[in-house]
Scaffold this active site. Structure first.
Site, PDB file in Angstrom:
ATOM      1  N   SER A  55     -38.752 -78.916   9.162  1.00  0.00           N
ATOM      2  CA  SER A  55     -39.774 -79.951   9.092  1.00  0.00           C
ATOM      3  C   SER A  55     -41.207 -79.441   9.054  1.00  0.00           C
ATOM      4  CB  SER A  55     -39.621 -80.931  10.262  1.00  0.00           C
ATOM      5  OG  SER A  55     -38.487 -81.728  10.082  1.00  0.00           O
ATOM      6  N   LYS A  88     -49.158 -84.224  15.066  1.00  0.00           N
ATOM      7  CA  LYS A  88     -48.060 -85.013  14.505  1.00  0.00           C
ATOM      8  C   LYS A  88     -47.672 -86.128  15.478  1.00  0.00           C
ATOM      9  CE  LYS A  88     -43.352 -84.380  12.674  1.00  0.00           C
ATOM     10  NZ  LYS A  88     -42.290 -83.376  12.411  1.00  0.00           N
ATOM     11  N   SER A 118     -40.246 -83.290   8.208  1.00  0.00           N
ATOM     12  CA  SER A 118     -40.822 -84.520   8.727  1.00  0.00           C
ATOM     13  C   SER A 118     -42.314 -84.406   9.033  1.00  0.00           C
ATOM     14  CB  SER A 118     -40.081 -84.956   9.998  1.00  0.00           C
ATOM     15  OG  SER A 118     -40.194 -83.984  11.022  1.00  0.00           O
TER      16      SER A 118
END
Length: 472
Positions: free
Chosen positions: A184, A84, A160
């Site tokens: 997330s 990520k 996210s």
């Protein structure tokens, strides 16, 4: 096993390793197939903000040479993985979905989870998308645009860690590093039908520390529970750069994974006492809970006994955003997601008394859950109260929402308490969008959460979308 490259892309890491040992597949063959997969389908979902094919193929060739000598470097040698874009990766820009981060600087360091995967021989493919600084529960940013759901590209994959979720669901890598500060990992896992684990705080070290402080966890996102267990073996190692990291306990997360749930005492809370849940989702989750009964668990429908802690979460989250925001110049602030700016500017207004009250309430919530788990081994809830909504917006209109935490009532309480929690796919709404089941464990009981998730997966194998879902 067919020769279809799509089939190769959907093989779990545990199966790839068997193929490498038998020499029926090579890391180079697999990496080429996945890079081709990314080339073919990522344009429809925007899961990646960086793909480094040259580095990935070099790592795959080195791995192939080791396997040919029957000398793999580590437990995930040759397995394709992603990172990520909130997480440092040596040699790659970590822009955090933001135009405020300078791309042209040295990037000399791996974050702990990335370092561990690299040491264990993983083939790192690239960086996955995030909203700016991971601030919200959907994945779009001023820097990278809108990331979309593989099941319906008009919908959000959540956030996210939405890029990681979309990549996992579409076979663009096996092991995906996500972060979870308020859901997330679990929210995008729920919206995209993959498996995601928010490991207990400190179990997977983080560096640098998140602006959101002790809310933020690092964890795996995969297509199978077995791959998450394998990934935890690699990344759940202490690191001196994270002073919260837990000591290494020698645990192999694959041991006990098939032990089932017979005899476990499980609580099922359909709404935590306060959430409003879509009736279709409530019914699908209820059927999933019945599977645990059928497998021999003792299940009670009971709420944990706390009031809606949304204000507690918001105080912590907005204050963290404010601390990040105050370090930026006026010129940088003009480049930012307006929603982030609104949240941060609200956080700047908080008084020490407000922050202290939120900290006290957080402590009380943690105590409540500790005592609750004296009676129950696990807690089951929906992951989300609603299905995936339109991509590119923070929240759907007309439902009384004012910010993303309003539609994530099941996830952020367990960031406040720091206990392990996972999302497992448990079915679909009529429109074909996935539904998630949240499995929450007591403090430090990551293995028990995985054991329960694996029992459910064995009874109801997870289903992933195919390319047709993203090319219409």
């Amino acid at each position: 096993m067919t020769n279809d490259n799509t089939d190769i892309c959907y093989l779990p890491a545990t199966e790839l390793l068997k193929h490498y040992r038998r020499k029926s597949l090579s890391p180079v063959e697999v990496t080429k197939a996945i890079l081709a997969r990314i080339e073919a389908v990522d344009k429809h979902v925007n899961a990646f903000c960086l793909v480094d094919a040259e580095a990935a193929l070099a790592a795959a060739r080195a791995s192939e040479a080791r396997w040919m000598q029957r000398e793999p470097r580590g437990m995930v040698d040759g397995v394709p993985a992603t990172v990520k874009d909130l997480i440092l990766s040596e040699g790659w820009p970590t822009l955090r979905g933001s135009k405020t981060v300078a791309r042209n600087q040295n990037w000399p360091e791996d974050a702990p989870a990335v370092a561990r995967l690299r040491e264990e021989g993983a083939v790192l493919l690239g960086k996955t998308t995030t909203p700016e600084y991971g601030w919200k529960g959907v994945t779009d940013s001023p820097l990278t645009g809108i990331t979309r759901n593989p099941w319906d590209t008009s919908k959000t994959p959540g956030g996210s860690s939405g890029g990681a979720a979309a990549a996992a669901a579409l076979g663009m890598g096996c092991l995906h590093i996500g972060t979870d500060g308020g859901g997330s990992i679990r929210m995008p896992a729920g919206f995209t039908g993959i498996f995601g684990l928010k490991a207990h705080f400190g179990r997977v070290p983080a560096f640098p520390a998140s602006p959101m402080g002790t809310l933020s966890h690092v964890g795996p996102m995969t297509r199978t529970v077995g791959d998450t267990a394998l990934m935890m073996n690699a990344i759940a190692m202490p690191d001196a750069r994270d002073w919260f990291s837990l000591p290494y306990d020698g645990r192999d997360y694959r041991i006990g994974l098939e032990d089932g749930v017979e005899g476990l005492r499980i609580a099922y809370s359909p709404a935590l006492g306060y959430a409003k849940v879509d009736p279709v989702i409530a019914e699908v989750v209820k059927r999933a809970v019945q599977v645990f009964v059928d497998m021999g668990a003792e299940v009670d429908e009971v709420d944990p006994g706390f009031e809606d802690p949304a204000w507690v979460f918001r105080t912590h989250w907005y204050f963290g955003a404010a601390n990040l925001y105050r370090k930026l110049t006026p010129e940088q602030r003009k480049l930012m997601d307006p929603g982030f700016v609104e949240v941060a500017e609200e956080g700047l207004t908080y008084t020490s008394e407000q922050i202290a009250k939120a900290a006290e309430a957080r402590s009380a919530l943690g105590l409540t859950m500790n005592l609750f788990h004296e009676s129950y081994d696990l807690l089951l809830t929906p992951t989300l109260p609603l299905p995936a909504f339109e991509a590119g917006i923070e929240f759907p209109a007309g439902k009384g929402f004012t910010r993303w935490p309003d539609w994530s009532p099941f996830s952020h309480p367990f960031n406040l308490t720091q206990q392990p929690a996972a999302s497992a796919p448990c079915g679909f709404i009529r429109a074909g969008l996935p539904i998630g089941l949240q499995i929450v464990g007591p403090a430090h009981a990551d293995s028990l959460v995985l054991q329960a998730a694996r029992a459910y997966e064995a009874a109801h194998p997870f289903v992933m979308p195919k390319a047709a879902n993203v090319t219409h």
